[in-house]
Design a protein around this motif. Structure first.
Motif, PDB file in Angstrom:
ATOM      1  N   ASN A 159       0.807  -1.223   0.000  1.00  0.00           N
ATOM      2  CA  ASN A 159       0.000   0.000   0.000  1.00  0.00           C
ATOM      3  C   ASN A 159       0.840   1.272   0.000  1.00  0.00           C
ATOM      4  N   THR A 160       2.148   1.114   0.173  1.00  0.00           N
ATOM      5  CA  THR A 160       3.061   2.256   0.201  1.00  0.00           C
ATOM      6  C   THR A 160       4.204   2.012  -0.775  1.00  0.00           C
ATOM      7  N   ILE A 161       4.400   2.950  -1.703  1.00  0.00           N
ATOM      8  CA  ILE A 161       5.523   2.897  -2.639  1.00  0.00           C
ATOM      9  C   ILE A 161       6.442   4.073  -2.330  1.00  0.00           C
ATOM     10  N   TYR A 162       7.711   3.777  -2.097  1.00  0.00           N
ATOM     11  CA  TYR A 162       8.696   4.808  -1.722  1.00  0.00           C
ATOM     12  C   TYR A 162       9.663   4.997  -2.890  1.00  0.00           C
ATOM     13  N   ILE A 163       9.611   6.172  -3.501  1.00  0.00           N
ATOM     14  CA  ILE A 163      10.529   6.519  -4.592  1.00  0.00           C
ATOM     15  C   ILE A 163      11.759   7.159  -3.976  1.00  0.00           C
ATOM     16  N   GLU A 164      12.891   6.497  -4.075  1.00  0.00           N
ATOM     17  CA  GLU A 164      14.118   6.914  -3.394  1.00  0.00           C
ATOM     18  C   GLU A 164      15.175   7.361  -4.399  1.00  0.00           C
ATOM     19  N   TYR A 165      15.443   8.674  -4.381  1.00  0.00           N
ATOM     20  CA  TYR A 165      16.517   9.236  -5.207  1.00  0.00           C
ATOM     21  C   TYR A 165      17.664   9.723  -4.320  1.00  0.00           C
ATOM     22  N   SER A 166      17.811   9.167  -3.165  1.00  0.00           N
ATOM     23  CA  SER A 166      18.757   9.619  -2.145  1.00  0.00           C
ATOM     24  C   SER A 166      20.029  10.231  -2.734  1.00  0.00           C
ATOM     25  N   GLY A 167      20.300  11.483  -2.350  1.00  0.00           N
ATOM     26  CA  GLY A 167      21.512  12.157  -2.811  1.00  0.00           C
ATOM     27  C   GLY A 167      21.333  12.986  -4.056  1.00  0.00           C
ATOM     28  N   SER A 168      20.164  12.918  -4.707  1.00  0.00           N
ATOM     29  CA  SER A 168      19.929  13.724  -5.905  1.00  0.00           C
ATOM     30  C   SER A 168      18.444  14.018  -6.040  1.00  0.00           C
ATOM     31  N   TYR A 169      18.132  15.044  -6.825  1.00  0.00           N
ATOM     32  CA  TYR A 169      16.735  15.377  -7.074  1.00  0.00           C
ATOM     33  C   TYR A 169      16.247  14.557  -8.254  1.00  0.00           C
ATOM     34  N   GLY A 170      15.089  13.946  -8.105  1.00  0.00           N
ATOM     35  CA  GLY A 170      14.622  12.967  -9.077  1.00  0.00           C
ATOM     36  C   GLY A 170      14.012  13.543 -10.341  1.00  0.00           C
ATOM     37  N   ASP A 171      13.677  12.638 -11.231  1.00  0.00           N
ATOM     38  CA  ASP A 171      13.057  12.977 -12.502  1.00  0.00           C
ATOM     39  C   ASP A 171      11.551  13.117 -12.296  1.00  0.00           C
ATOM     40  N   VAL A 172      11.051  14.310 -12.522  1.00  0.00           N
ATOM     41  CA  VAL A 172       9.641  14.584 -12.253  1.00  0.00           C
ATOM     42  C   VAL A 172       8.733  13.755 -13.162  1.00  0.00           C
ATOM     43  N   GLN A 173       9.140  13.572 -14.416  1.00  0.00           N
ATOM     44  CA  GLN A 173       8.312  12.795 -15.336  1.00  0.00           C
ATOM     45  C   GLN A 173       8.144  11.355 -14.851  1.00  0.00           C
ATOM     46  N   THR A 174       9.207  10.803 -14.272  1.00  0.00           N
ATOM     47  CA  THR A 174       9.119   9.444 -13.732  1.00  0.00           C
ATOM     48  C   THR A 174       8.149   9.392 -12.559  1.00  0.00           C
ATOM     49  N   VAL A 175       8.239  10.357 -11.672  1.00  0.00           N
ATOM     50  CA  VAL A 175       7.339  10.407 -10.522  1.00  0.00           C
ATOM     51  C   VAL A 175       5.893  10.583 -10.982  1.00  0.00           C
ATOM     52  N   MET A 176       5.674  11.434 -11.988  1.00  0.00           N
ATOM     53  CA  MET A 176       4.336  11.631 -12.537  1.00  0.00           C
ATOM     54  C   MET A 176       3.781  10.328 -13.111  1.00  0.00           C
ATOM     55  N   GLU A 177       4.625   9.587 -13.827  1.00  0.00           N
ATOM     56  CA  GLU A 177       4.178   8.331 -14.435  1.00  0.00           C
ATOM     57  C   GLU A 177       3.806   7.308 -13.362  1.00  0.00           C
ATOM     58  N   ILE A 178       4.593   7.269 -12.299  1.00  0.00           N
ATOM     59  CA  ILE A 178       4.279   6.362 -11.189  1.00  0.00           C
ATOM     60  C   ILE A 178       2.958   6.775 -10.544  1.00  0.00           C
ATOM     61  N   ARG A 179       2.771   8.080 -10.342  1.00  0.00           N
ATOM     62  CA  ARG A 179       1.525   8.574  -9.743  1.00  0.00           C
ATOM     63  C   ARG A 179       0.314   8.200 -10.582  1.00  0.00           C
ATOM     64  N   ARG A 180       0.428   8.333 -11.897  1.00  0.00           N
ATOM     65  CA  ARG A 180      -0.686   8.017 -12.782  1.00  0.00           C
ATOM     66  C   ARG A 180      -0.990   6.522 -12.811  1.00  0.00           C
ATOM     67  N   SER A 181       0.007   5.707 -12.472  1.00  0.00           N
ATOM     68  CA  SER A 181      -0.127   4.254 -12.640  1.00  0.00           C
ATOM     69  C   SER A 181      -0.584   3.521 -11.394  1.00  0.00           C
ATOM     70  N   THR A 182      -0.477   4.137 -10.241  1.00  0.00           N
ATOM     71  CA  THR A 182      -0.753   3.416  -9.002  1.00  0.00           C
ATOM     72  C   THR A 182      -1.637   4.222  -8.061  1.00  0.00           C
ATOM     73  N   ASN A 183      -2.427   3.515  -7.271  1.00  0.00           N
ATOM     74  CA  ASN A 183      -3.246   4.145  -6.239  1.00  0.00           C
ATOM     75  C   ASN A 183      -2.606   4.033  -4.857  1.00  0.00           C
ATOM     76  N   ALA A 184      -1.421   3.459  -4.798  1.00  0.00           N
ATOM     77  CA  ALA A 184      -0.730   3.302  -3.514  1.00  0.00           C
ATOM     78  C   ALA A 184      -0.352   4.666  -2.940  1.00  0.00           C
ATOM     79  N   HIS A 185      -0.131   4.690  -1.635  1.00  0.00           N
ATOM     80  CA  HIS A 185       0.376   5.904  -0.987  1.00  0.00           C
ATOM     81  C   HIS A 185       1.807   6.112  -1.467  1.00  0.00           C
ATOM     82  N   LEU A 186       2.068   7.259  -2.086  1.00  0.00           N
ATOM     83  CA  LEU A 186       3.354   7.501  -2.735  1.00  0.00           C
ATOM     84  C   LEU A 186       4.227   8.412  -1.874  1.00  0.00           C
ATOM     85  N   VAL A 187       5.400   7.893  -1.521  1.00  0.00           N
ATOM     86  CA  VAL A 187       6.376   8.639  -0.734  1.00  0.00           C
ATOM     87  C   VAL A 187       7.560   8.966  -1.643  1.00  0.00           C
ATOM     88  N   TYR A 188       8.038  10.215  -1.582  1.00  0.00           N
ATOM     89  CA  TYR A 188       9.208  10.603  -2.383  1.00  0.00           C
ATOM     90  C   TYR A 188      10.304  11.114  -1.463  1.00  0.00           C
TER      91      TYR A 188
END
Length: 230
Positions: A159-188
């Motif tokens: 129920n929880t997906i954690y997107i981990e880019y530790s040490g750098s700022y992530g790719d917004v398009q990737t985060v957007m695609e994950i958001r559109r694809s899943t209903n899980a609670h999304l942690v960045y």
């Protein structure tokens, strides 16, 4: 399994291997953040984790304190809950199920399952210590990253997906695609060190986590990122 994380918009992650003062912890407690996570990859021991937990409890008694477990020998009793990373894109199966099985063997009935959140971890910065430790497959397209997230949610019931880019700022398009694809609670988590970055990732993630910015920029980074999502 706990659903506590679903009430958080902002969390601060503190590394047991890095020094912090009680004065700074008290300031963190005044920023409006929703929770404190204790977690890191390198130099994590029970002694360091317990010392930090004790300090946080004394300085910030009103905030929930959770431990993100990266080493089973460093598990601290008494925290409000445990985040258990299951690295979906790990190259080593030890980080997908191996360490978890060993923890169940060792602790068995002592595990407080009602205080556990399973984190379907996506490690996407190849230079991060966690990527090296887990041999993570980080060279993913946005669609591939989203597919991992969907598999974690739909196949494994995470129920929880954690997107981990530790040490750098992530790719917004990737985060957007994950958001559109899943209903899980999304942690960045990763590279959020300003109001602008907090607002940008906070638009797509349910919870943002600020870690390195606290040590590098100071308390102002926490204030700014809290304002960005609240």
């Amino acid at each position: 399994m706990s659903t506590a994380w679903k009430t958080w918009r902002h969390a601060v992650k503190l590394d047991p291997d890095r020094p912090i003062t009680k004065e700074l912890l008290r300031e963190i407690g005044q920023t409006g953040t929703d929770a404190i996570l204790l977690g890191g990859t390198q130099g994590i021991t029970f002694e360091k984790s317990h010392r930090l937990y004790t300090l946080v409890r004394e300085a910030v008694p009103h905030l929930p304190v959770w431990q993100e477990v990266s080493k089973r020998t460093a598990i601290v009793p008494g925290v409000d809950g445990y985040g258990i990373p299951v690295v979906l894109n790990a190259g080593s199966t030890e980080w997908l199920i191996g360490h978890h099985m060993q923890a169940v063997c060792e602790y068995g009935a002592l595990i407080p399952w009602h205080k556990v959140v399973v984190e379907g971890y996506l490690v996407l910065n190849g230079d991060a210590a966690v990527a090296k430790a887990t041999e993570a497959k980080t060279g993913l397209s946005a669609e591939e990253a989203a597919a991992y997230a969907v598999a974690g949610e739909r196949l494994f019931g995470m129920n929880t997906i954690y997107i981990e880019y530790s040490g750098s700022y992530g790719d917004v398009q990737t985060v957007m695609e994950i958001r559109r694809s899943t209903n899980a609670h999304l942690v960045y988590g990763g590279g959020i060190d300003s109001y602008e970055k907090g607002a940008e990732m906070g638009e797509w993630a349910d919870t943002i986590v600020v870690g390195n910015a606290l040590y590098e920029r100071g308390i102002e980074a926490v204030y700014e990122t809290v304002r960005a999502v609240k």
